[in-house]
Design a protein around this motif. Structure first.
Motif, PDB file in Angstrom:
ATOM      1  N   TRP A 179       0.838  -1.209   0.000  1.00 14.52           N
ATOM      2  CA  TRP A 179       0.000   0.000   0.000  1.00 14.52           C
ATOM      3  C   TRP A 179       0.871   1.256   0.000  1.00 14.52           C
ATOM      4  CZ3 TRP A 179      -0.563   3.508   4.210  1.00 14.52           C
ATOM      5  CH2 TRP A 179      -1.566   4.478   4.029  1.00 14.52           C
ATOM      6  N   LEU A 180       1.922   1.256   0.825  1.00 13.91           N
ATOM      7  CA  LEU A 180       2.827   2.408   0.867  1.00 13.91           C
ATOM      8  C   LEU A 180       3.508   2.630  -0.481  1.00 13.91           C
ATOM      9  CD1 LEU A 180       4.514   1.852   4.338  1.00 13.91           C
ATOM     10  CD2 LEU A 180       3.138   3.842   3.698  1.00 13.91           C
ATOM     11  N   TYR A 233       8.043   9.002   3.688  1.00 14.69           N
ATOM     12  CA  TYR A 233       8.300   7.565   3.852  1.00 14.69           C
ATOM     13  C   TYR A 233       9.511   7.331   4.749  1.00 14.69           C
ATOM     14  CZ  TYR A 233       9.905   2.863   3.194  1.00 14.69           C
ATOM     15  OH  TYR A 233      10.352   1.581   3.443  1.00 14.69           O
ATOM     16  N   GLU A 234      10.539   8.122   4.614  1.00 13.61           N
ATOM     17  CA  GLU A 234      11.732   7.943   5.442  1.00 13.61           C
ATOM     18  C   GLU A 234      11.398   8.121   6.924  1.00 13.61           C
ATOM     19  OE1 GLU A 234      14.577   6.731   4.559  1.00 13.61           O
ATOM     20  OE2 GLU A 234      13.997   6.642   2.453  1.00 13.61           O
ATOM     21  N   LEU A 235      10.505   9.065   7.226  1.00 11.91           N
ATOM     22  CA  LEU A 235      10.067   9.240   8.615  1.00 11.91           C
ATOM     23  C   LEU A 235       9.300   8.011   9.091  1.00 11.91           C
ATOM     24  CD1 LEU A 235       8.798  12.896   9.260  1.00 11.91           C
ATOM     25  CD2 LEU A 235      10.630  11.653  10.424  1.00 11.91           C
ATOM     26  N   PHE A 236       8.441   7.500   8.215  1.00 13.99           N
ATOM     27  CA  PHE A 236       7.697   6.273   8.531  1.00 13.99           C
ATOM     28  C   PHE A 236       8.662   5.135   8.839  1.00 13.99           C
ATOM     29  CE2 PHE A 236       6.307   2.148   7.066  1.00 13.99           C
ATOM     30  CZ  PHE A 236       5.044   1.998   7.621  1.00 13.99           C
ATOM     31  N   GLU A 265       9.238   2.992  12.375  1.00 10.15           N
ATOM     32  CA  GLU A 265       8.964   1.554  12.465  1.00 10.15           C
ATOM     33  C   GLU A 265      10.204   0.746  12.811  1.00 10.15           C
ATOM     34  OE1 GLU A 265       6.142  -1.697  10.420  1.00 10.15           O
ATOM     35  OE2 GLU A 265       7.235  -0.443   8.998  1.00 10.15           O
ATOM     36  N   HIS A 266      11.369   1.164  12.324  1.00 13.40           N
ATOM     37  CA  HIS A 266      12.542   0.298  12.415  1.00 13.40           C
ATOM     38  C   HIS A 266      13.673   0.817  13.306  1.00 13.40           C
ATOM     39  CE1 HIS A 266      11.007  -2.384   9.316  1.00 13.40           C
ATOM     40  NE2 HIS A 266      10.683  -1.319   8.602  1.00 13.40           N
ATOM     41  N   ALA A 267      13.791   2.121  13.466  1.00 16.42           N
ATOM     42  CA  ALA A 267      14.938   2.646  14.230  1.00 16.42           C
ATOM     43  C   ALA A 267      14.709   2.488  15.736  1.00 16.42           C
ATOM     44  CB  ALA A 267      15.171   4.111  13.886  1.00 16.42           C
ATOM     45  N   PRO A 305      -0.592   4.296  10.002  1.00 17.29           N
ATOM     46  CA  PRO A 305       0.481   3.645  10.775  1.00 17.29           C
ATOM     47  C   PRO A 305       1.181   4.582  11.759  1.00 17.29           C
ATOM     48  CG  PRO A 305       0.647   3.030   8.462  1.00 17.29           C
ATOM     49  CD  PRO A 305      -0.389   4.115   8.562  1.00 17.29           C
ATOM     50  N   LEU A 306       1.198   5.879  11.457  1.00 13.14           N
ATOM     51  CA  LEU A 306       1.870   6.818  12.355  1.00 13.14           C
ATOM     52  C   LEU A 306       1.198   6.849  13.728  1.00 13.14           C
ATOM     53  CD1 LEU A 306       2.558   9.805   9.916  1.00 13.14           C
ATOM     54  CD2 LEU A 306       4.111   7.962  10.583  1.00 13.14           C
ATOM     55  N   TYR A 307      -0.122   6.666  13.742  1.00 14.51           N
ATOM     56  CA  TYR A 307      -0.832   6.639  15.020  1.00 14.51           C
ATOM     57  C   TYR A 307      -0.467   5.384  15.818  1.00 14.51           C
ATOM     58  CZ  TYR A 307      -3.645  10.488  13.207  1.00 14.51           C
ATOM     59  OH  TYR A 307      -4.053  11.704  12.696  1.00 14.51           O
TER      60      TYR A 307
END
Length: 371
Positions: free
Chosen positions: A246-247, A261-264, A268-270, A293-295
């Motif tokens: 979807w992204l 997207y980089e912020l997303f 999620e991963h950092a 997803p940010l929420y």
């Protein structure tokens, strides 16, 4: 010595060289036990090289020799290998037969829970094994189906994917190298490693899944979409491939910017400290307030700080159009609400989803049984 050298070569995925050593060993006088081991390892080499059909004959020979020698450990090992070889070839009946024989061996050894898993596996294989599903790992590393988890609360479980085929070892090795490169920010090189892995095992979804991730970083969105679609075809619901697909489509359409997207990805991963993740999520939400997803990430960080994540999860559900992230938000919210009735309702909705996040659905199902 020859067997040990062959095993070292196999551990380095040098199967052709190991095969030559083992074939030479079988041309010389050797004990029956050593010959059984050599035949079994030849089967492993063929399987590692992607030739599961050729692997069956030497593995069956090794099994027969172990049976003659009453070598129970060998019998179990080669039966388990045959299960995977037949599964890889899509041969349901012989795979199920081998699984049932493994169950008999385990039962005789007193490993009743593992025997039950193998009997259950045999039935699923015969009925038509799904390409991908989630199963539960209980204490002691014993697997069971989601619906078979003991209903008593307090049972410690881990959720894992179960495909209808294992991944071939050479493909796993190239994927691991790609992950190393990706972790170092070398996304183009990582992508090439993942593509090599995909060629080594055409059934492996993970190489395509990680190819898609590399391509997102490289801003090659149409190619990323194709990789995620392949992942979904090979293993529906693999990890977060549905959200990532979807992204990728949002990025390809220009509805999401590369910077967003980089912020997303960072959220999620950092391994950010919770307070930093809260601030980063808030900054991202100011730019993209409808990115569900940010929420989820914001709520998780709030919970880590000992603060209520309920409002964040509810806001996420209000804009969660994509089923994978909706399932994750439903389960997250179910852990935050005070009402038992609402908790059951949220979990029931997540458990019933067939197009959402498989792990979230499994977690909801197990939680409903334990309640």
């Amino acid at each position: 010595m020859t067997v040990a050298m062959a095993r070292e070569l196999m551990n380095s995925a040098r199967y052709e060289e190991a095969r030559q050593l083992l074939a030479g060993l079988l041309d010389e006088p050797a004990t029956d036990r050593l010959r059984a081991v050599a035949h079994g390892m030849l089967g492993e080499c063929d399987f590692g090289l992607g030739d599961a059909a050729s692997a069956i004959e030497p593995t069956t020979t090794a099994l027969r020799m172990c049976e003659d020698q009453d070598d129970r450990a060998g019998i179990r090992a080669y039966l388990e290998n045959l299960v995977e070889m037949h599964r890889y070839l899509g041969q349901a009946e012989p795979a199920a037969n081998a699984a049932e024989r493994v169950a008999e061996v385990l039962a005789r050894e007193g490993e009743q829970r593992r025997a039950a898993w193998r009997r259950r596996q045999a039935g699923i294989i015969r009925a038509g094994e799904p390409l991908n599903r989630v199963v539960v790992m209980l204490d002691g590393g014993v697997r069971c189906e989601v619906g078979d988890v003991p209903a008593a609360s307090g049972v410690s479980v881990t959720f894992v994917f179960e495909r209808d085929r294992i991944t071939l070892a050479p493909a796993s090795a190239r994927t691991a190298e790609g992950e190393r490169l990706g972790s170092a920010g070398q996304f183009a090189e990582a992508y090439e490693a993942f593509q090599q892995a995909a060629r080594l095992d055409p059934y492996d979804p993970h190489a395509h899944y990680l190819s898609g991730l590399s391509l997102l970083h490289l801003r090659r969105y149409d190619e990323a979409i194709a990789e995620y679609e392949t992942t979904e075809r090979l293993a529906p619901g693999w990890f977060h491939c549905r959200t990532d697909l979807w992204l990728a489509r949002e990025l390809a359409a220009g509805a999401l910017t590369p910077e967003q997207y980089e912020l997303f990805y960072l959220l999620e991963h950092a391994p950010l400290p919770p307070h930093q993740k809260v601030q980063t999520a808030l900054a991202a939400l100011r730019a993209t307030p409808r990115l569900a997803p940010l929420y989820l990430f914001h709520g998780q960080a709030m919970a880590a700080l000992g603060r209520s994540p309920e409002a964040s999860y509810r806001d996420g559900l209000d804009c969660a159009a994509e089923p994978d992230i909706r399932g994750r938000l439903l389960v997250a919210l179910s852990t935050a609400v005070k009402s038992d009735e609402e908790r059951r309702s949220l979990r029931a909705e997540a458990a019933a989803m067939t197009d959402g996040n498989l792990v979230a659905s499994a977690m909801a199902s197990v939680a409903l049984r334990a309640a």
